[in-house]
Design a protein around this motif. Structure first.
Motif, PDB file in Angstrom:
ATOM      1  N   LEU A   7       0.639  -1.160  -0.185  1.00  0.00           N
ATOM      2  CA  LEU A   7      -0.144  -0.047   0.155  1.00  0.00           C
ATOM      3  C   LEU A   7       0.843   1.311   0.141  1.00  0.00           C
ATOM      4  N   ARG A   8       2.104   1.433   0.725  1.00  0.00           N
ATOM      5  CA  ARG A   8       2.752   2.540   1.013  1.00  0.00           C
ATOM      6  C   ARG A   8       4.026   2.180   1.196  1.00  0.00           C
ATOM      7  N   TRP A  27       3.539  -0.313   4.082  1.00  0.00           N
ATOM      8  CA  TRP A  27       2.269  -0.588   4.711  1.00  0.00           C
ATOM      9  C   TRP A  27       1.591  -1.898   3.750  1.00  0.00           C
ATOM     10  N   LYS A 112       2.084  -3.019   9.102  1.00  0.00           N
ATOM     11  CA  LYS A 112       3.375  -2.123   8.841  1.00  0.00           C
ATOM     12  C   LYS A 112       4.625  -3.115   9.127  1.00  0.00           C
TER      13      LYS A 112
END
Length: 568
Positions: A7-8, A27, A112
Motif C-alpha cells: 500500500l505504501r 504498509w 507495517k
C-alpha cells in the motif's frame, strides 16, 4: 483471493521511531490471509525453509537459533514472514542487516513491515521478491530462487559500496564517526561539516593529485625512488621493438617489459629471454599504456605491502597460477575449470580474477613458451604455468622484515601517498632486500583492500581501521555540535534564537527550520526546510562549525532524522 498487496512505502533515511539505522517501512494488506496463519497452510513452513534453509539462523522473539522456524510451525502471519524473508534475501545477496519489525495497524489485515535498508532500491526489490516467494510457498508453486538472488546480487554490486570502501565505512561506524555517501559510486564523507573527511575507495582527501600522477608514471616513480636510495630494478623507457631488444641486451637477460603508466598488471611480461618474446611483449605493452619500460628481471614472488600513514598495515603475497593436465582435457577445458572457482570473478567482491586469455596476453605467451595452445591436451600430472605473478592473496604481514617495511614506507613518502600499495619482488620477504637482490617495482595509489580483508591463506587484517585511525586522531570523531529542536509550538522561533546565540559565540552555524535554510546570517532558501534534505545539506557543508535543526513530527515519521545524535 489470497494475496499480499503493498500500500505504501516510506524511506526512512536516518534514525527513526523504529531504529537508529536507515530502514524501509512498507504498509501491506494481507486480505484473506489474515485468516490463514502459517500453521494452517499445509506444507507451507517446509516449502519455505527448503528454499531458504538459512532461516534457521533467525532467532526471532524466542531469542534462540531456530526461533523463527518455530514460529512458522506454531503459526504466524504473512507480515511477519515477509519481514524475515526480505532480510534473508538481502543477507544472501551480500547486504547484511538483522533489524526487522512487523506490527498490526488498527485496520484488519493491514500491517507495517520495517526492514533495515542499506540501499532503498535493493531493499524495495528484496521486498517484492520476498512477497513473490512467500506467495509461491503458500500456493505450492515453483519459484526460481537462484534467478532472484542473481538479480539482487547484481543490484548490490552495481548500487552499493564496494568491499574496500565498505570496510572503511564499517571502521568509522565502530568509532561512532558518522558517514554520508556523496555519490552513486564510492565517494563517502566521514564526519559532519568542518570536521569531515572524504574517501574514495582507498584514496582520501589527503591523497594529492600530484602524488597520484607520479604513481601512474612508472618511469618517474622509479627515478624518484632510485634517487632516494630505494632499491629498484635497472631499466629505461624504450621507443620501438628494436630499442627494447637493445635495452634488454644492455641490462642483461632476462628482462621485464611493461607499460609505463598502466595498472592492475595489464600488459606486464616477465622473465623474457629472447628477442622474439621481447618484441612481441613490446607491442602488447604499448597498447596498454602511452610508453614501454624494459627492466631487469628480479627473481622471486610479487608482494603487495599496504602502507597507511607511513606504517605497514598489511602485506600479501602473489602466487604463480598453474593448471594441471589430466590427459583428457584441453588447456581451455582446464582454464574453464580454474575459472569456476567461486572466488574468481569480475565483480569487486571476488577475491581472485578469472584467467581470461583475451585479457591476459602474458598467459598466452607463457603457453607458447611451453609449446601449448588452448586445444592442446596436456599429459596427466603436467603442471602448466599460466601467470608467474597471479592473484595476490596470501597474508604474510607478520613475515615482513622491518627493513623491507621501512623501504616500502619510504617509497610511499617519496611519491607522496598517504595510502599506497607498494609492490615488491623478493624471494624471501623476511630478509632485507639488499641481501637477495629484491626490489620495489611499483607504487600504486588507491590500492585494492580485498586481498587483505579476505586472504585465501592467513588471517584478515583490519585495514579499514588503519585508514580511519590515519584520518582521525584518537580523540576525534568527526562531529560538530548539533542542537535538535522539536515540539508542538514555537519550534522555529526557538531554533532561530539558538542559531543566533551560537553565531554570536563565533561559530559558523547551519540552520534548517520552518522558515528556511541558513548558513551563517545568509538565508539560502525560504519556506519550510525542517526536513531531512535540508539538514543533510547543512551536514555536508564543510564550512559549518555547528548546526541547529528543527524536527517536526511529520518529518520524523516520514523520513527519520538526518543525524544520529545531537549535543542538545
Amino acid at each position: 483471493m489470497k494475496n499480499i498487496e503493498f500500500l505504501r512505502f516510506l524511506n526512512l533515511k536516518g534514525p527513526n521511531i523504529w531504529t537508529y539505522r536507515s530502514a524501509l517501512e512498507v504498509w501491506i494488506d494481507i486480505g484473506e490471509l489474515e485468516d490463514f496463519p502459517s500453521n494452517t497452510i499445509p506444507g507451507f513452513p517446509d516449502r519455505l525453509t527448503t528454499w531458504l534453509p538459512s532461516l534457521i539462523e533467525h532467532r526471532c522473539s524466542y531469542e534462540e537459533r531456530g526461533g523463527f522456524v518455530r514460529r512458522l510451525h506454531e503459526g504466524t502471519w504473512p507480515g511477519h514472514i515477509l519481514e524475515h524473508v526480505t532480510l534473508e534475501l538481502q543477507n544472501l545477496a551480500g547486504l547484511p542487516g538483522g533489524f526487522g519489525k512487523a506490527r498490526e495497524t488498527n485496520v484488519r489485515g493491514v500491517y507495517k513491515v520495517v526492514v533495515r535498508a542499506r540501499h532503498e532500491t535493493v531493499t524495495r526489490a528484496a521486498l517484492y521478491a520476498a512477497r513473490d516467494l512467500v506467495m509461491a510457498a503458500i500456493e505450492d508453486r515453483p519459484y526460481d530462487l537462484d534467478a532472484t538472488l542473481s538479480k539482487l546480487r547484481r543490484m548490490v554490486d552495481r548500487l552499493c559500496l564496494g568491499p574496500s570502501t565498505a570496510c572503511i565505512v564499517d571502521a568509522a561506524d565502530e568509532r561512532r564517526i558518522p558517514t554520508i555517501r556523496l555519490s552513486e559510486g564510492n565517494l563517502v564523507q566521514l564526519g559532519h561539516g568542518c570536521k569531515s573527511r572524504r574517501i574514495w575507495t582507498a584514496e582520501s582527501d589527503q591523497t594529492s593529485a600530484i602524488a597520484e600522477g607520479i604513481s601512474r608514471d612508472k618511469d618517474l616513480t622509479k627515478s624518484l625512488l632510485e634517487t632516494c636510495g630505494v632499491p629498484v630494478p635497472e631499466g629505461r623507457l624504450v621507443e620501438s621493438p628494436e630499442d627494447a631488444w637493445e635495452a634488454a641486451q644492455d641490462i642483461g637477460l632476462p628482462v621485464v617489459v611493461k607499460p609505463c603508466d598502466a595498472n592492475h598488471g595489464r600488459g606486464v611480461f616477465i622473465d623474457l629471454n629472447t628477442r622474439e618474446e621481447i618484441e612481441t611483449a613490446y607491442k602488447v605493452a604499448l597498447e596498454e599504456g602511452s610508453g614501454v619500460l624494459v627492466e631487469r628481471f628480479v627473481p622471486g614472488l610479487e608482494h603487495r605491502l599496504l602502507i597507511v600513514g607511513g606504517k605497514l598495515a598489511a602485506a600479501a603475497r602473489g602466487e604463480p597460477i598453474f593448471i594441471v593436465g589430466d590427459g583428457k582435457s584441453t588447456v581451455q577445458d582446464l582454464l574453464d575449470e580454474l575459472n569456476r572457482d567461486p572466488r574468481r570473478g569480475l565483480l569487486e567482491e571476488h577475491l581472485l580474477d578469472p584467467v581470461l586469455l583475451e585479457r591476459e596476453p602474458a598467459a598466452v605467451l607463457e603457453l607458447q613458451r611451453q609449446n601449448l595452445t588452448t586445444e592442446s591436451v596436456p599429459a596427466a600430472g603436467r603442471r602448466i604455468l599460466l601467470l608467474r605473478n597471479g592473484n595476490v592473496s596470501s597474508d604474510i604481514t607478520d613475515l615482513v622484515h622491518p627493513s623491507v617495511a621501512a623501504a616500502a614506507s619510504l617509497a610511499a613518502r617519496i611519491v607522496g601517498l598517504d595510502i599506497a600499495g607498494v609492490d615488491i619482488v623478493a624471494e624471501d620477504i623476511s630478509r632485507p632486500l639488499q641481501d637477495q637482490g629484491g626490489a620495489i617495482v611499483e607504487v600504486n595509489a588507491g590500492p585494492g583492500l580485498l586481498m587483505h580483508l579476505k586472504p585465501s591463506d592467513g588471517k584478515p587484517r583490519p585495514v579499514g581501521e588503519a585508514i580511519i585511525d590515519n584520518l582521525f586522531g584518537p580523540e576525534e570523531n568527526g562531529r560538530i555540535p548539533i542542537v535538535g529542536v522539536t515540539g508542538t509550538h514555537g519550534k522555529t522561533t526557538i531554533a532561530r534564537l539558538i542559531a543566533r546565540i551560537v553565531h554570536l559565540s563565533g561559530k559558523h552555524v547551519g540552520l534548517a527550520c520552518g522558515e528556511g535554510l541558513y548558513f551563517g546570517e545568509r538565508q539560502i532558501e525560504r519556506g519550510n526546510r525542517a526536513n531531512w534534505d535540508a539538514a543533510h545539506r547543512v551536514l555536508l557543508n564543510r564550512a559549518v562549525e555547528a548546526a541547529v535543526f528543527e524536527n517536526g513530527s511529520a518529518a520524523i515519521l516520514a523520513e527519520g532524522l538526518a543525524y544520529d545524535r545531537c549535543l542538545v
